[in-house]
Scaffold this motif. Structure first.
Motif, mmCIF file in Angstrom:
data_model
loop_
_atom_site.group_PDB
_atom_site.id
_atom_site.type_symbol
_atom_site.label_atom_id
_atom_site.label_comp_id
_atom_site.label_asym_id
_atom_site.label_seq_id
_atom_site.Cartn_x
_atom_site.Cartn_y
_atom_site.Cartn_z
ATOM 1 N N GLY A 40 3.441 15.527 -1.708
ATOM 2 C CA GLY A 40 4.673 15.122 -2.549
ATOM 3 C C GLY A 40 4.042 14.908 -3.570
ATOM 4 N N ASP A 41 4.951 13.939 -4.492
ATOM 5 C CA ASP A 41 4.552 13.866 -6.238
ATOM 6 C C ASP A 41 5.093 11.765 -6.271
ATOM 7 O OD1 ASP A 41 7.252 13.102 -5.109
ATOM 8 O OD2 ASP A 41 7.834 14.017 -7.393
ATOM 9 N N VAL A 42 4.124 11.325 -4.878
ATOM 10 C CA VAL A 42 4.036 10.341 -4.862
ATOM 11 C C VAL A 42 3.550 9.565 -5.738
ATOM 12 C CG1 VAL A 42 4.138 7.991 -3.222
ATOM 13 C CG2 VAL A 42 4.142 10.208 -2.405
ATOM 14 N N TYR A 43 1.953 10.155 -5.827
ATOM 15 C CA TYR A 43 1.312 10.145 -7.428
ATOM 16 C C TYR A 43 2.343 9.427 -8.678
ATOM 17 C CZ TYR A 43 2.734 14.077 -9.677
ATOM 18 O OH TYR A 43 2.938 15.178 -10.746
ATOM 19 N N LYS A 44 3.214 10.114 -8.721
ATOM 20 C CA LYS A 44 4.297 9.729 -10.238
ATOM 21 C C LYS A 44 4.434 8.150 -9.982
ATOM 22 C CE LYS A 44 6.543 13.723 -10.500
ATOM 23 N NZ LYS A 44 8.313 14.681 -10.555
ATOM 24 N N VAL A 45 4.202 7.519 -8.114
ATOM 25 C CA VAL A 45 4.747 5.356 -8.566
ATOM 26 C C VAL A 45 4.226 5.128 -9.310
ATOM 27 C CG1 VAL A 45 5.548 4.518 -7.025
ATOM 28 C CG2 VAL A 45 6.561 6.268 -6.408
ATOM 29 N N ALA A 46 3.180 5.063 -8.950
ATOM 30 C CA ALA A 46 1.490 5.013 -9.200
ATOM 31 C C ALA A 46 1.549 4.322 -10.905
ATOM 32 C CB ALA A 46 -0.290 5.083 -8.725
ATOM 33 N N GLU A 47 1.587 5.814 -11.435
ATOM 34 C CA GLU A 47 1.987 5.924 -12.913
ATOM 35 C C GLU A 47 3.067 4.960 -13.432
ATOM 36 O OE1 GLU A 47 2.212 9.628 -13.671
ATOM 37 O OE2 GLU A 47 0.424 10.869 -12.888
ATOM 38 N N VAL A 59 0.720 -1.359 0.134
ATOM 39 C CA VAL A 59 0.067 0.363 0.100
ATOM 40 C C VAL A 59 0.881 1.486 0.113
ATOM 41 C CG1 VAL A 59 -2.041 1.285 1.472
ATOM 42 C CG2 VAL A 59 -1.850 -1.504 1.261
ATOM 43 N N LEU A 60 0.947 2.353 -1.065
ATOM 44 C CA LEU A 60 1.216 3.456 -0.875
ATOM 45 C C LEU A 60 0.403 4.768 -0.523
ATOM 46 C CD1 LEU A 60 2.345 2.477 -4.285
ATOM 47 C CD2 LEU A 60 4.074 2.870 -2.998
ATOM 48 N N ASP A 61 0.826 5.444 0.443
ATOM 49 C CA ASP A 61 -0.001 6.660 0.715
ATOM 50 C C ASP A 61 0.173 7.872 0.269
ATOM 51 O OD1 ASP A 61 -2.091 7.577 2.498
ATOM 52 O OD2 ASP A 61 -0.840 8.270 4.058
ATOM 53 N N ASP A 62 -0.611 8.592 0.058
ATOM 54 C CA ASP A 62 -0.728 9.550 -0.413
ATOM 55 C C ASP A 62 -0.254 9.817 -2.309
ATOM 56 O OD1 ASP A 62 -0.832 11.285 2.137
ATOM 57 O OD2 ASP A 62 1.167 10.282 3.123
ATOM 58 N N VAL A 63 -1.366 9.575 -2.887
ATOM 59 C CA VAL A 63 -1.562 9.692 -4.054
ATOM 60 C C VAL A 63 -2.445 9.766 -4.762
ATOM 61 C CG1 VAL A 63 -0.255 7.105 -4.129
ATOM 62 C CG2 VAL A 63 -2.479 7.470 -4.422
ATOM 63 N N LEU A 64 -3.417 10.349 -4.162
ATOM 64 C CA LEU A 64 -3.825 10.765 -4.737
ATOM 65 C C LEU A 64 -4.660 12.666 -4.482
ATOM 66 C CD1 LEU A 64 -7.344 8.725 -4.674
ATOM 67 C CD2 LEU A 64 -5.455 9.031 -6.702
ATOM 68 N N PRO A 65 -3.177 13.548 -4.651
ATOM 69 C CA PRO A 65 -3.370 14.643 -4.890
ATOM 70 C C PRO A 65 -3.925 15.592 -5.496
ATOM 71 C CG PRO A 65 -1.110 14.489 -6.183
ATOM 72 C CD PRO A 65 -1.957 13.463 -5.700
ATOM 73 N N ARG A 66 -4.661 16.949 -4.400
ATOM 74 C CA ARG A 66 -5.657 17.506 -5.188
ATOM 75 C C ARG A 66 -5.323 18.653 -5.826
ATOM 76 N NH1 ARG A 66 -8.675 17.202 0.764
ATOM 77 N NH2 ARG A 66 -6.087 18.089 1.475
ATOM 78 N N LEU A 89 -6.387 1.787 -7.202
ATOM 79 C CA LEU A 89 -6.276 3.489 -6.849
ATOM 80 C C LEU A 89 -7.709 3.869 -5.577
ATOM 81 C CD1 LEU A 89 -5.104 5.710 -8.904
ATOM 82 C CD2 LEU A 89 -3.405 4.913 -7.792
ATOM 83 N N ILE A 90 -7.482 4.396 -4.696
ATOM 84 C CA ILE A 90 -8.415 4.051 -3.280
ATOM 85 C C ILE A 90 -8.262 5.310 -2.980
ATOM 86 C CG2 ILE A 90 -9.653 3.720 -1.574
ATOM 87 C CD1 ILE A 90 -8.723 1.595 -3.779
ATOM 88 N N ASN A 91 -10.256 6.173 -2.922
ATOM 89 C CA ASN A 91 -10.289 7.452 -2.812
ATOM 90 C C ASN A 91 -9.840 7.424 -1.228
ATOM 91 O OD1 ASN A 91 -10.082 10.411 -2.960
ATOM 92 N ND2 ASN A 91 -12.333 10.178 -3.204
ATOM 93 N N THR A 92 -9.138 7.417 -0.125
ATOM 94 C CA THR A 92 -9.302 7.681 0.829
ATOM 95 C C THR A 92 -8.753 9.476 1.768
ATOM 96 O OG1 THR A 92 -6.755 7.043 1.064
ATOM 97 C CG2 THR A 92 -8.098 4.892 1.226
ATOM 98 N N ALA A 93 -9.413 8.931 2.580
ATOM 99 C CA ALA A 93 -9.389 10.338 3.169
ATOM 100 C C ALA A 93 -7.359 11.025 3.847
ATOM 101 C CB ALA A 93 -10.181 11.598 4.103
ATOM 102 N N PRO A 94 -7.256 11.998 3.636
ATOM 103 C CA PRO A 94 -7.650 13.293 3.115
ATOM 104 C C PRO A 94 -6.828 12.875 1.413
ATOM 105 C CG PRO A 94 -5.244 13.970 4.037
ATOM 106 C CD PRO A 94 -5.865 11.937 4.464
ATOM 107 N N THR A 95 -5.357 12.055 1.196
ATOM 108 C CA THR A 95 -5.084 12.441 -0.567
ATOM 109 C C THR A 95 -4.559 11.002 -0.580
ATOM 110 O OG1 THR A 95 -3.234 12.235 0.740
ATOM 111 C CG2 THR A 95 -3.657 14.829 0.207
ATOM 112 N N GLY A 96 -6.227 10.163 -0.516
ATOM 113 C CA GLY A 96 -5.092 8.824 -1.355
ATOM 114 C C GLY A 96 -5.025 7.621 -0.988
ATOM 115 N N THR A 97 -5.141 6.545 -1.725
ATOM 116 C CA THR A 97 -4.108 5.735 -1.239
ATOM 117 C C THR A 97 -4.092 4.533 -2.444
ATOM 118 O OG1 THR A 97 -5.395 3.941 -0.372
ATOM 119 C CG2 THR A 97 -4.008 5.194 1.004
#
Length: 176
Positions: free
Chosen positions: A113-120, A90-97, A133-141
């Motif tokens: 930060g730019d952790v979203y790049k890892v999922a990409e 599980v990677l936290d903070d992958v959905l910055p708003r 990608l799971i829309n968990t509060a506040p910034t996804g996992t």
């Protein structure tokens, strides 16, 4: 990886390892835990980093350390060889708003930060993985399934991704 106050460790009821260079545990932990004050890179560079597990593969790895894509991708690369076949990363903070939350240079609270790049990168380089990608509060996992302990694809292509990983601000995260 990244335990700060131990809030995520509170949920564990099994043998666990927490790694963070500056943790200050202020939550009760109710499991057999080994706490390591080190960066994750230093932790994984050591001899037998997961000796506390006595050879049992990892079922769940939670990556919530340094909120920079290069660190998070290395954490994924480093933990995957130790995972069980049915293990989940599980990677936290992958959905910055917005781009400010996604900045490599912290400017907001919360900060992804730019952790979203890892999922990409996982989706692009490792189509064998399931990346949810799971829309968990506040910034996804991101929940990653289908790990392959023998895969070297990410390690072998890390240098090719560095320019993207280290791209300076402003960041442009994917829309919604």
């Amino acid at each position: 990886i990244g335990i700060r106050t131990g809030r995520s460790m509170v949920l564990s009821r099994c043998r666990s390892i927490g790694v963070d260079p500056a943790f200050r545990i202020d939550n009760p932990i109710h499991c057999d835990v080994q706490l390591i004050k080190a960066t994750s890179d230093d932790f994984f560079a050591g001899d037998e980093p997961l000796a506390h597990f006595r050879g049992v593969p990892v079922d769940l790895a939670f990556i919530d350390g340094m909120h920079l894509s290069d660190f998070a991708l290395r954490d994924f690369i480093n933990i995957e060889p130790f995972m069980a076949d049915t293990g989940v990363i599980v990677l936290d903070d992958v959905l910055p708003r917005n781009g400010l939350e996604a900045a490599r240079d912290r400017r907001t609270e919360p900060w992804t930060g730019d952790v979203y790049k890892v999922a990409e990168i996982l989706r692009r380089r490792r189509p064998d993985l399931v990346v949810l990608l799971i829309n968990t509060a506040p910034t996804g996992t991101a929940v990653v399934l289908g790990v392959d302990q023998a895969s070297t694809m990410l390690r072998d292509t890390y240098a090719e991704e560095e320019q993207y990983l280290l791209r300076p601000d402003p960041q442009t995260p994917p829309a919604g």
